[in-house]
Design an enzyme around this catalytic site. Structure first.
Site, PDB file in Angstrom:
ATOM      1  N   TYR A   2      27.365  22.477  49.788  1.00 14.65           N
ATOM      2  CA  TYR A   2      26.828  21.182  50.219  1.00 14.65           C
ATOM      3  C   TYR A   2      25.827  21.440  51.335  1.00 14.65           C
ATOM      4  CZ  TYR A   2      26.571  16.483  52.127  1.00 14.65           C
ATOM      5  OH  TYR A   2      26.102  15.269  52.567  1.00 14.65           O
ATOM      6  N   GLU A  38      19.949  15.067  50.829  1.00 15.31           N
ATOM      7  CA  GLU A  38      21.238  15.697  50.514  1.00 15.31           C
ATOM      8  C   GLU A  38      21.106  16.541  49.246  1.00 15.31           C
ATOM      9  OE1 GLU A  38      25.491  13.692  50.492  1.00 15.31           O
ATOM     10  OE2 GLU A  38      24.583  13.605  48.511  1.00 15.31           O
TER      11      GLU A  38
END
Ligand code: ADP
Ligand code: MG
Length: 397
Positions: free
Chosen positions: A119, A207
């Site tokens: 992530y 993101e």
């Protein structure tokens, strides 16, 4: 403002970030051609909506247990079939709410062989007034669960804007993700490019989940969510051009076209207020009396009758609204203008729910007179708490 994954990936590509080759599909006829332009042997067919969690989502029209909004295919035909099965259908994910979102665009992308999923995100941190980097070794579709149960697996630090991006920032991320060899340098380059894109384009959020390590030891951005600061859009016509209005709340869209500050919420009491501070206070006091606001709406200081009319129409177009509280403190805004706007709007769209009006300030007597003489069924309130109490009572009975 948000954009689609495929648009975000095109931007990433422009900034030299590693992404897979892919094609966008808008109609069923295009699916086979698009898939045929990619090499295979693995195709990934991805529903494009402005919401995450597509992989774990499900389609309203499909049987329970069928795959969600991200599907693997082993041939051009299979990829085209999967694309056509999703186009026009409604995808429900944990981010769309139960109503889901209709899928009007499909992205078909080269499949990657994945060793690990990480992530990585860049965000504006309002507390430190800096851009924060957030990363985790536990990327992929369960990141919410990681954040809830093992938050120590998520690392975050910020970049001082006076210094800007430095190689050590990238290495810090690379080591946190446990990368080795050429992937360390790739990660460092990637972070530098992401930072450049983020600041160039006045982004609010970027993101990459997952960022992957491939079986060949390369890193790649497999998903991307990008959000831009709407106050800076005037200097990014290229980004404005990516706007997909079908993805936005129609009420918020109408509000932005009329320069109203409107945010839809889940409650039952529609609010029309001037000034953001008073709007917040109004929402608070509605909650204090046991109600829930259906929206935040600041009509602004210099609102015209037309703007007020538009604001009222937006509030009444929300089926959840079971009552309306107009709470105006006339400073620059005059109470008679508000009164006229409310009356004009009610004449145009009708009034199906109780309406409580609290006016105070400039031209208050004239404003009250206009409302009293309009023949409308309005409940007058003397002050803020009186108004909140009356509207909650009118709604809850
Ligand atoms: P979402 O976050 O909306 O569920 P993602 O794009 O992150 O959608 O896809 C979900 C999962 O599907 C990823 O975590 C990854 O495992 C897999 N995936 C996505 N794109 C590809 C690709 N091009 N090749 C291989 N696997 C992929
Ligand atoms: Mg994802």
């Amino acid at each position: 403002m948000n954009i689609h994954e495929y648009q975000a990936k095109a931007l990433l590509r422009d900034y030299g970030c590693p992404v897979s080759d892919g094609r966008i599909v808008l109609t069923a006829n295009d699916a086979k051609t698009a898939a045929g332009e990619l090499d295979g042997p693995l195709w990934v067919v991805k529903a494009q909506i402005h919401a995450g969690g597509r992989g774990k989502g499900s389609f309203k029209e499909h049987e329970a247990g069928e795959k969600g909004g991200v599907r693997l295919a082993k041939s051009v035909e299979e990829a085209a079939d999967e694309a056509n099965r999703m186009l026009g259908h409604t995808l429900v994910t944990h981010q769309t709410g139960p109503a889901g979102k209709q899928v009007n665009r499909i992205y078909i992308e080269d499949g990657s062989d994945i060793t690990s999923e990480f992530y990585l995100a860049l965000l504006v941190d309002r507390v430190t007034s800096r851009i924060s980097i957030v990363c985790s070794t536990e990327g992929g579709m369960d990141i919410e669960e990681v954040a809830a149960s093992t938050p120590e697996k998520i690392l975050s630090f910020s970049i001082d804007p006076a210094v800007g991006y430095q190689g050590f920032h990238g290495r810090r991320v690379a080591f946190a993700l446990g990368l080795e060899g050429k992937a360390v340098r790739q990660c460092s380059n990637l972070l530098g490019n992401l930072y450049r894109m983020f600041t160039d384009k006045d982004m609010e959020m970027l993101e990459i989940n997952p960022l992957i390590l491939t079986t060949e030891g390369e890193i790649k951005c497999l998903d991307c969510k990008a959000g831009f600061d709407s106050n800076a859009l005037y200097r990014h016509p290229d980004i404005v051009g990516l706007r997909d209005e079908t993805e936005e709340d129609p009420k918020e869209l109408a509000a932005s076209q009329h320069d109203l500050n409107y945010i839809a919420l889940d409650g039952e009491i529609g609010c029309m207020v001037n000034g953001a501070g008073l709007a917040m206070a109004t929402m608070d006091i509605i909650k204090l009396y046991g109600g829930e606001p259906a929206n935040f709406l600041d009509v602004g200081g210099g609102a015209t009758k037309e703007k007020v009319t538009e604001a009222f129409k937006i509030i009444t177009s929300d089926d959840n609204v079971k009552g309306i509280l107009v709470n105006i403190f006339g400073g620059i805004m005059r109470c008679d203008v508000i009164a006229e706007g409310v009356i004009a709007a009610v004449k145009e769209v009708g009034l199906q729910v109780p309406l409580v009006v609290r006016l105070e300030g400039t031209n208050v007597d004239l404003g009250k007179k206009i409302i009293n003489e309009s023949g409308l069924d309005v409940i007058a309130a003397d002050n803020l708490s009186d108004g909140a109490e009356k509207i909650v009572k009118a709604v809850k009975g």
